[in-house]
Design a protein around this motif. Structure first.
Motif, PDB file in Angstrom:
ATOM      1  N   THR A  96       8.997  -4.666  -3.235  1.00  0.00           N
ATOM      2  CA  THR A  96       9.512  -4.020  -1.650  1.00  0.00           C
ATOM      3  C   THR A  96       8.332  -3.364  -1.226  1.00  0.00           C
ATOM      4  OG1 THR A  96      10.303  -2.196  -2.978  1.00  0.00           O
ATOM      5  CG2 THR A  96      11.812  -3.792  -2.508  1.00  0.00           C
ATOM      6  N   ASP A  97       7.141  -3.284  -1.742  1.00  0.00           N
ATOM      7  CA  ASP A  97       5.877  -2.751  -1.190  1.00  0.00           C
ATOM      8  C   ASP A  97       5.219  -3.876  -0.334  1.00  0.00           C
ATOM      9  OD1 ASP A  97       3.548  -1.716  -0.212  1.00  0.00           O
ATOM     10  OD2 ASP A  97       2.879  -0.883  -2.010  1.00  0.00           O
ATOM     11  N   ILE A  98       5.358  -3.723   1.070  1.00  0.00           N
ATOM     12  CA  ILE A  98       4.925  -4.857   1.821  1.00  0.00           C
ATOM     13  C   ILE A  98       3.502  -4.536   2.429  1.00  0.00           C
ATOM     14  CG2 ILE A  98       7.001  -6.013   2.159  1.00  0.00           C
ATOM     15  CD1 ILE A  98       7.106  -4.672   5.140  1.00  0.00           C
ATOM     16  N   SER A  99       2.900  -3.681   1.984  1.00  0.00           N
ATOM     17  CA  SER A  99       1.665  -3.383   2.430  1.00  0.00           C
ATOM     18  C   SER A  99       0.803  -4.775   2.521  1.00  0.00           C
ATOM     19  CB  SER A  99       0.841  -2.717   1.371  1.00  0.00           C
ATOM     20  OG  SER A  99       1.174  -1.283   1.420  1.00  0.00           O
ATOM     21  N   GLY A 100       0.175  -4.889   3.563  1.00  0.00           N
ATOM     22  CA  GLY A 100      -0.447  -6.140   3.673  1.00  0.00           C
ATOM     23  C   GLY A 100       0.026  -7.274   4.840  1.00  0.00           C
ATOM     24  N   ALA A 101       1.208  -7.054   5.030  1.00  0.00           N
ATOM     25  CA  ALA A 101       1.935  -7.727   6.059  1.00  0.00           C
ATOM     26  C   ALA A 101       1.532  -7.354   7.400  1.00  0.00           C
ATOM     27  CB  ALA A 101       3.524  -7.330   5.955  1.00  0.00           C
ATOM     28  N   GLN A 102       1.768  -8.103   8.209  1.00  0.00           N
ATOM     29  CA  GLN A 102       1.384  -7.843   9.665  1.00  0.00           C
ATOM     30  C   GLN A 102       2.513  -8.219  10.738  1.00  0.00           C
ATOM     31  OE1 GLN A 102      -1.242 -11.417  10.339  1.00  0.00           O
ATOM     32  NE2 GLN A 102      -2.964 -10.680   9.193  1.00  0.00           N
ATOM     33  N   GLU A 121      -1.248  -4.019  11.456  1.00  0.00           N
ATOM     34  CA  GLU A 121      -1.350  -4.518   9.926  1.00  0.00           C
ATOM     35  C   GLU A 121      -0.842  -3.459   8.791  1.00  0.00           C
ATOM     36  OE1 GLU A 121      -4.792  -6.224   8.636  1.00  0.00           O
ATOM     37  OE2 GLU A 121      -5.172  -7.395  10.398  1.00  0.00           O
ATOM     38  N   ILE A 122      -0.014  -3.686   8.417  1.00  0.00           N
ATOM     39  CA  ILE A 122       0.792  -2.595   7.381  1.00  0.00           C
ATOM     40  C   ILE A 122      -0.174  -2.385   6.266  1.00  0.00           C
ATOM     41  CG2 ILE A 122       2.726  -2.017   5.974  1.00  0.00           C
ATOM     42  CD1 ILE A 122       4.427  -3.914   7.864  1.00  0.00           C
ATOM     43  N   THR A 123      -0.226  -1.014   6.241  1.00  0.00           N
ATOM     44  CA  THR A 123      -1.199  -0.388   4.975  1.00  0.00           C
ATOM     45  C   THR A 123      -0.304   0.856   4.394  1.00  0.00           C
ATOM     46  OG1 THR A 123      -2.366   1.034   6.405  1.00  0.00           O
ATOM     47  CG2 THR A 123      -3.334  -1.295   5.741  1.00  0.00           C
ATOM     48  N   ASN A 124      -0.457   0.942   3.158  1.00  0.00           N
ATOM     49  CA  ASN A 124      -0.017   2.524   2.502  1.00  0.00           C
ATOM     50  C   ASN A 124       1.710   2.270   2.863  1.00  0.00           C
ATOM     51  OD1 ASN A 124      -2.795   3.295   1.545  1.00  0.00           O
ATOM     52  ND2 ASN A 124      -2.920   3.947   3.794  1.00  0.00           N
ATOM     53  N   PHE A 125       2.267   1.280   2.704  1.00  0.00           N
ATOM     54  CA  PHE A 125       3.613   1.207   2.843  1.00  0.00           C
ATOM     55  C   PHE A 125       4.345   2.215   1.937  1.00  0.00           C
ATOM     56  CE2 PHE A 125       8.165  -0.240   2.389  1.00  0.00           C
ATOM     57  CZ  PHE A 125       8.466  -0.414   3.865  1.00  0.00           C
ATOM     58  N   LYS A 126       5.354   2.849   2.260  1.00  0.00           N
ATOM     59  CA  LYS A 126       5.923   3.795   1.221  1.00  0.00           C
ATOM     60  C   LYS A 126       7.340   3.332   1.035  1.00  0.00           C
ATOM     61  CE  LYS A 126       3.281   7.552   3.095  1.00  0.00           C
ATOM     62  NZ  LYS A 126       3.118   9.052   3.559  1.00  0.00           N
ATOM     63  N   GLN A 127       7.914   3.192  -0.246  1.00  0.00           N
ATOM     64  CA  GLN A 127       9.407   2.978  -0.413  1.00  0.00           C
ATOM     65  C   GLN A 127      10.264   3.945  -0.418  1.00  0.00           C
ATOM     66  OE1 GLN A 127       7.225   1.266  -4.063  1.00  0.00           O
ATOM     67  NE2 GLN A 127       8.330  -0.666  -3.951  1.00  0.00           N
TER      68      GLN A 127
END
Length: 306
Positions: A96-102, A121-127
């Motif tokens: 569920t961590d989608i860091s790297g998605a656009q 660009e998604i970085t450091n996504f927080k669940q």
């Protein structure tokens, strides 16, 4: 694949991913939008984790693609909006961590919206938190795509979109197609299934719902006055926002006046020619508000001697 349960309450206001407050935007209505994704994950109980689960208002139900290369999830907003930011929530669970998605935004559906410009660009996504993503510059579009390069499933438990509603396009080919003494029939091209209309004339407003089908919209205005010019203004409406509008003028037919047979007897002091008699009859017609278009024949002339 998803094993955690979520018990959470949200308190406070939304913020950008840099911590600044967000103002002058509104949560866009997603209940009439269309979502899609590259594929649907199905669990052992045959539960399908389809794309619309990401916009159902329930943070414990998620949209999940299959495990495949370069998965994507897309929402069609059905019209163009000015997008302020996108916020995504995922539970704490595997993948569920989608860091790297656009996040892509634009008005092209080509390649499932991936060819549209990148908003973020998604970085450091927080669940277990709402993650707010603001574009570097203001972006407008109909399609928002979350593209996840790689070979992992794309999981989105809830997506919300904030922005401002732009005015819808005005209807095209607005025209009068028929009229009689008391009514005028109007016609224009349909915009889409979600755009309704407001017709204005003589200080009145008429709400016209978006019709079914793809053909033109037809509306007849009745109880009008014969031989009168009317100005009609037509506005497209979406979420109470009106287009700039288009207008036309149209005229009801004149009420005809008929005289089938008319016997006229004149008693004159002098003899008149046929052309003189016609001039006298035309003047009589004008005095009664009738059109002086006539033909006549003198049947008898008599000379009285007193």
């Amino acid at each position: 694949m998803l094993w955690s349960l979520l018990f959470i309450s949200l308190i406070g206001s939304a913020q950008n991913d840099d911590g600044t407050a967000l103002c002058n935007t509104q949560l866009l209505p997603l209940n009439r939008t269309k979502t899609s994704q590259k594929s649907n994950y199905t669990d052992k109980n045959q539960l399908i984790y389809s794309s619309e689960r990401a916009t159902d208002g329930n943070m414990t139900t998620c949209a999940i693609t299959g495990t495949e290369s370069d998965p994507w999830w897309r929402i069609d907003l059905l019209r163009v909006y000015n997008i302020s930011y996108i916020t995504i929530y995922n539970t704490v669970a595997y993948n569920t961590d989608i860091s790297g998605a656009q996040i892509h935004i634009g008005s092209s559906s080509e390649n499932n919206g991936i060819t549209n410009s990148i908003c973020k660009e998604i970085t450091n996504f927080k669940q277990n938190e709402w993650n707010n993503f603001t574009c570097i510059t203001t972006m407008s579009g109909r399609y928002i795509t979350v593209f996840y390069p790689g070979n992992k499933p794309l999981i989105l438990c809830e997506v919300m979109i904030y922005g401002t509603i732009t005015a819808p396009s005005s209807a095209r080919n607005f025209k009068s197609t028929a009229q009689n003494e008391t009514s005028i029939t109007l016609q224009w091209n349909k915009v889409n299934d979600y755009i309704s209309f407001i017709l204005q004339f003589n200080g009145r407003e008429i709400d016209i719902a978006a019709p079914d089908g793809d053909g033109p919209v037809t509306y007849t205005v009745s109880s009008l006055t014969a031989g009168t010019t009317y100005t009609f203004a037509l506005f497209s409406v979406f979420e109470n926002v009106r287009s700039s509008g288009v207008s036309i003028t149209a005229v009801t037919a004149k009420r005809p006046n008929y005289v089938l047979v008319m016997n006229v007897e004149f008693e004159l002091l002098t003899q008149l020619s046929d052309s003189d008699l016609q001039s006298v009859l035309e003047e009589v017609f004008r005095q009664y508000g009738l059109s002086p278009q006539l033909s006549f024949k003198v049947l008898r002339r008599e000379i009285r001697k007193d």
